[in-house]
Design a protein around this motif. Structure first.
Motif, PDB file in Angstrom:
ATOM      1  N   VAL A 212      53.815 -21.562 -28.387  1.00 56.08           N
ATOM      2  CA  VAL A 212      54.833 -21.076 -29.324  1.00 56.08           C
ATOM      3  C   VAL A 212      56.067 -20.595 -28.559  1.00 56.08           C
ATOM      4  O   VAL A 212      57.205 -20.877 -28.949  1.00 56.08           O
ATOM      5  CB  VAL A 212      54.278 -19.938 -30.205  1.00 56.08           C
ATOM      6  CG1 VAL A 212      55.401 -19.264 -31.003  1.00 56.08           C
ATOM      7  CG2 VAL A 212      53.224 -20.475 -31.169  1.00 56.08           C
ATOM      8  N   MET A 213      55.854 -19.898 -27.449  1.00 59.85           N
ATOM      9  CA  MET A 213      56.983 -19.403 -26.659  1.00 59.85           C
ATOM     10  C   MET A 213      57.758 -20.546 -26.001  1.00 59.85           C
ATOM     11  O   MET A 213      58.990 -20.514 -25.925  1.00 59.85           O
ATOM     12  CB  MET A 213      56.490 -18.419 -25.599  1.00 59.85           C
ATOM     13  CG  MET A 213      55.968 -17.098 -26.152  1.00 59.85           C
ATOM     14  SD  MET A 213      57.211 -16.160 -27.087  1.00 59.85           S
ATOM     15  CE  MET A 213      56.576 -16.327 -28.759  1.00 59.85           C
ATOM     16  N   ILE A 214      57.050 -21.572 -25.546  1.00 63.84           N
ATOM     17  CA  ILE A 214      57.721 -22.750 -24.977  1.00 63.84           C
ATOM     18  C   ILE A 214      58.614 -23.385 -26.026  1.00 63.84           C
ATOM     19  O   ILE A 214      59.764 -23.764 -25.757  1.00 63.84           O
ATOM     20  CB  ILE A 214      56.693 -23.772 -24.444  1.00 63.84           C
ATOM     21  CG1 ILE A 214      55.982 -23.222 -23.199  1.00 63.84           C
ATOM     22  CG2 ILE A 214      57.371 -25.109 -24.116  1.00 63.84           C
ATOM     23  CD1 ILE A 214      54.819 -24.073 -22.722  1.00 63.84           C
ATOM     24  N   TYR A 220      61.805 -22.784 -19.051  1.00 64.45           N
ATOM     25  CA  TYR A 220      62.622 -23.890 -18.565  1.00 64.45           C
ATOM     26  C   TYR A 220      61.852 -24.541 -17.424  1.00 64.45           C
ATOM     27  O   TYR A 220      61.462 -23.861 -16.473  1.00 64.45           O
ATOM     28  CB  TYR A 220      63.974 -23.386 -18.080  1.00 64.45           C
ATOM     29  CG  TYR A 220      64.834 -24.476 -17.468  1.00 64.45           C
ATOM     30  CD1 TYR A 220      65.287 -25.549 -18.233  1.00 64.45           C
ATOM     31  CD2 TYR A 220      65.180 -24.436 -16.124  1.00 64.45           C
ATOM     32  CE1 TYR A 220      66.075 -26.547 -17.682  1.00 64.45           C
ATOM     33  CE2 TYR A 220      65.969 -25.424 -15.555  1.00 64.45           C
ATOM     34  CZ  TYR A 220      66.411 -26.485 -16.338  1.00 64.45           C
ATOM     35  OH  TYR A 220      67.181 -27.472 -15.783  1.00 64.45           O
ATOM     36  N   GLU A 221      61.607 -25.857 -17.535  1.00 61.79           N
ATOM     37  CA  GLU A 221      60.684 -26.548 -16.629  1.00 61.79           C
ATOM     38  C   GLU A 221      59.332 -25.831 -16.748  1.00 61.79           C
ATOM     39  O   GLU A 221      58.728 -25.900 -17.801  1.00 61.79           O
ATOM     40  CB  GLU A 221      61.253 -26.571 -15.205  1.00 61.79           C
ATOM     41  CG  GLU A 221      62.532 -27.414 -15.114  1.00 61.79           C
ATOM     42  CD  GLU A 221      63.163 -27.440 -13.743  1.00 61.79           C
ATOM     43  OE1 GLU A 221      62.815 -26.598 -12.882  1.00 61.79           O
ATOM     44  OE2 GLU A 221      64.038 -28.315 -13.519  1.00 61.79           O
ATOM     45  N   ASN A 222      58.873 -25.132 -15.721  1.00 67.32           N
ATOM     46  CA  ASN A 222      57.635 -24.349 -15.900  1.00 67.32           C
ATOM     47  C   ASN A 222      57.857 -22.892 -15.524  1.00 67.32           C
ATOM     48  O   ASN A 222      56.949 -22.187 -15.078  1.00 67.32           O
ATOM     49  CB  ASN A 222      56.483 -24.939 -15.076  1.00 67.32           C
ATOM     50  CG  ASN A 222      56.758 -24.881 -13.583  1.00 67.32           C
ATOM     51  OD1 ASN A 222      57.864 -24.572 -13.157  1.00 67.32           O
ATOM     52  ND2 ASN A 222      55.750 -25.182 -12.787  1.00 67.32           N
ATOM     53  N   ILE A 223      59.103 -22.434 -15.748  1.00 60.80           N
ATOM     54  CA  ILE A 223      59.481 -21.079 -15.360  1.00 60.80           C
ATOM     55  C   ILE A 223      59.747 -20.224 -16.597  1.00 60.80           C
ATOM     56  O   ILE A 223      60.440 -20.651 -17.527  1.00 60.80           O
ATOM     57  CB  ILE A 223      60.745 -21.109 -14.471  1.00 60.80           C
ATOM     58  CG1 ILE A 223      60.459 -21.895 -13.191  1.00 60.80           C
ATOM     59  CG2 ILE A 223      61.195 -19.694 -14.123  1.00 60.80           C
ATOM     60  CD1 ILE A 223      61.669 -22.121 -12.321  1.00 60.80           C
ATOM     61  N   LEU A 295      70.446 -24.946 -21.078  1.00 55.69           N
ATOM     62  CA  LEU A 295      70.327 -25.591 -19.787  1.00 55.69           C
ATOM     63  C   LEU A 295      70.105 -27.106 -19.919  1.00 55.69           C
ATOM     64  O   LEU A 295      70.663 -27.890 -19.175  1.00 55.69           O
ATOM     65  CB  LEU A 295      69.189 -24.965 -18.982  1.00 55.69           C
ATOM     66  CG  LEU A 295      69.368 -23.480 -18.632  1.00 55.69           C
ATOM     67  CD1 LEU A 295      68.136 -22.942 -17.942  1.00 55.69           C
ATOM     68  CD2 LEU A 295      70.598 -23.269 -17.763  1.00 55.69           C
ATOM     69  N   ASN A 296      69.301 -27.484 -20.872  1.00 52.70           N
ATOM     70  CA  ASN A 296      69.041 -28.913 -21.092  1.00 52.70           C
ATOM     71  C   ASN A 296      70.280 -29.641 -21.618  1.00 52.70           C
ATOM     72  O   ASN A 296      70.513 -30.810 -21.291  1.00 52.70           O
ATOM     73  CB  ASN A 296      67.860 -29.107 -22.037  1.00 52.70           C
ATOM     74  CG  ASN A 296      66.528 -28.773 -21.382  1.00 52.70           C
ATOM     75  OD1 ASN A 296      66.342 -29.057 -20.201  1.00 52.70           O
ATOM     76  ND2 ASN A 296      65.615 -28.163 -22.128  1.00 52.70           N
TER      77      ASN A 296
END
Length: 301
Positions: A212-214, A220-223, A295-296
């Protein structure tokens, strides 16, 4: 189904003599049983994915993640809710854990609290539960009255209901829009569902809340780019996150973090796009605070 017939209450044939094992064999036996947990959770991947998608939509529209449970299940829900606040920088009122018997039950069992359906309804009414919200009902046995009462009331309100149990065809599943049932088998110690069942529930909650947070752009990426640096350890982590994302020197990352009043996402946007604080804030406002989306977009351009 009677409690005695539940999978979680059966005796495990592989641990019948754990009381006479050497300590090393005891550890190996418990570890062998724990290996079954991930496999059981894996059988529910489609339902977990559906839960993430449905919950993410409601959360995006202003809904709250509300966890309800008793005993170990309740404590796991409270833990998941509490950890989302510093990890993803959300307001505490967007993730709430309710445990049968109230806050005191986190530390000392409150006898009889889990047997009341009305108690859960009262707890949810106090939160002014609405149709935007997501209610996650947790019960290893799949039959806890407190959870049933909460899910039943949530359905009346129109909230999204998700049940998490460790038995097949659980009672709480009948009250949920999405029923997740990770059958981990009999416990190492008969009926001690804080073990495999608890681990399964924790794994499932990790997946749902992280997913849900993603979906909200908190990663961003995996950060984790919305972490709240509230102590020296987290400030150090925040600087490393900024550095890893922007390739800025660590000192510049720290100074920019200070300039944003410890807002990691803003600091990343500033350094990534070579912008001032006001410019970064303006850009972030166009995505309703979704740093990853900013960012994307910039990357696409």
């Amino acid at each position: 189904m009677e409690i005695k017939n539940l999978t979680t209450e059966q005796r495990n044939p592989d641990t019948m003599h754990i009381d006479s094992m050497s300590t090393l064999d005891m550890v190996k036996t418990i570890n062998q049983e724990d290996k079954k947990v991930a496999l059981a959770v894996g059988t529910q991947d489609k339902k977990i994915a559906l839960a993430i998608d449905e919950a993410a939509t409601r959360y995006h529209n202003g809904g709250r993640l509300i966890y309800i449970g008793a005993g170990t299940s309740g404590r796991l829900g409270v833990l998941d809710a509490a950890e989302l606040v510093p990890t993803y920088g959300i307001n505490p009122d967007r993730a709430i854990g309710l445990i049968a018997g109230g806050k005191g039950a986190m530390y000392v069992a409150v006898e009889g609290a889990e047997d009341s359906e009305k108690l859960a309804q009262q707890d949810l009414k106090e939160l002014k539960l609405n149709k935007k919200d997501i209610v996650l009902g947790l019960a290893a046995s799949g039959r806890t009255p407190y959870v049933i009462g909460g899910l039943d009331y949530a359905n009346e309100v129109g909230a999204l209901t998700i049940s998490i149990a460790c038995v097949k065809d659980s009672e709480i599943g009948h009250y949920a829009d999405i029923a997740i049932e990770a059958v981990v088998g009999p416990e190492v110690i008969t009926g001690s569902t804080r073990m495999k069942a608890g681990t399964a529930q924790k794994m499932i909650l990790n997946m749902i809340s992280t997913g849900v947070m993603i979906k909200q752009g908190k990663v961003y990426e995996n950060i984790m780019i919305d972490v709240k640096p509230t102590n020296s350890k987290l400030i150090d982590r925040a600087c490393r996150i900024i550095q890893a994302t922007t390739n800025a020197p660590i000192e510049k990352a720290l100074n920019t973090l200070k300039e944003t009043n410890n807002d990691v996402g803003l600091a990343i946007i500033m350094l990534k796009n070579n912008q001032s604080l006001s410019q970064a804030k303006s850009l972030l406002s166009t995505t309703n605070g979704n740093v990853a989306e900013v960012l994307n977009k910039e990357l696409a351009n």
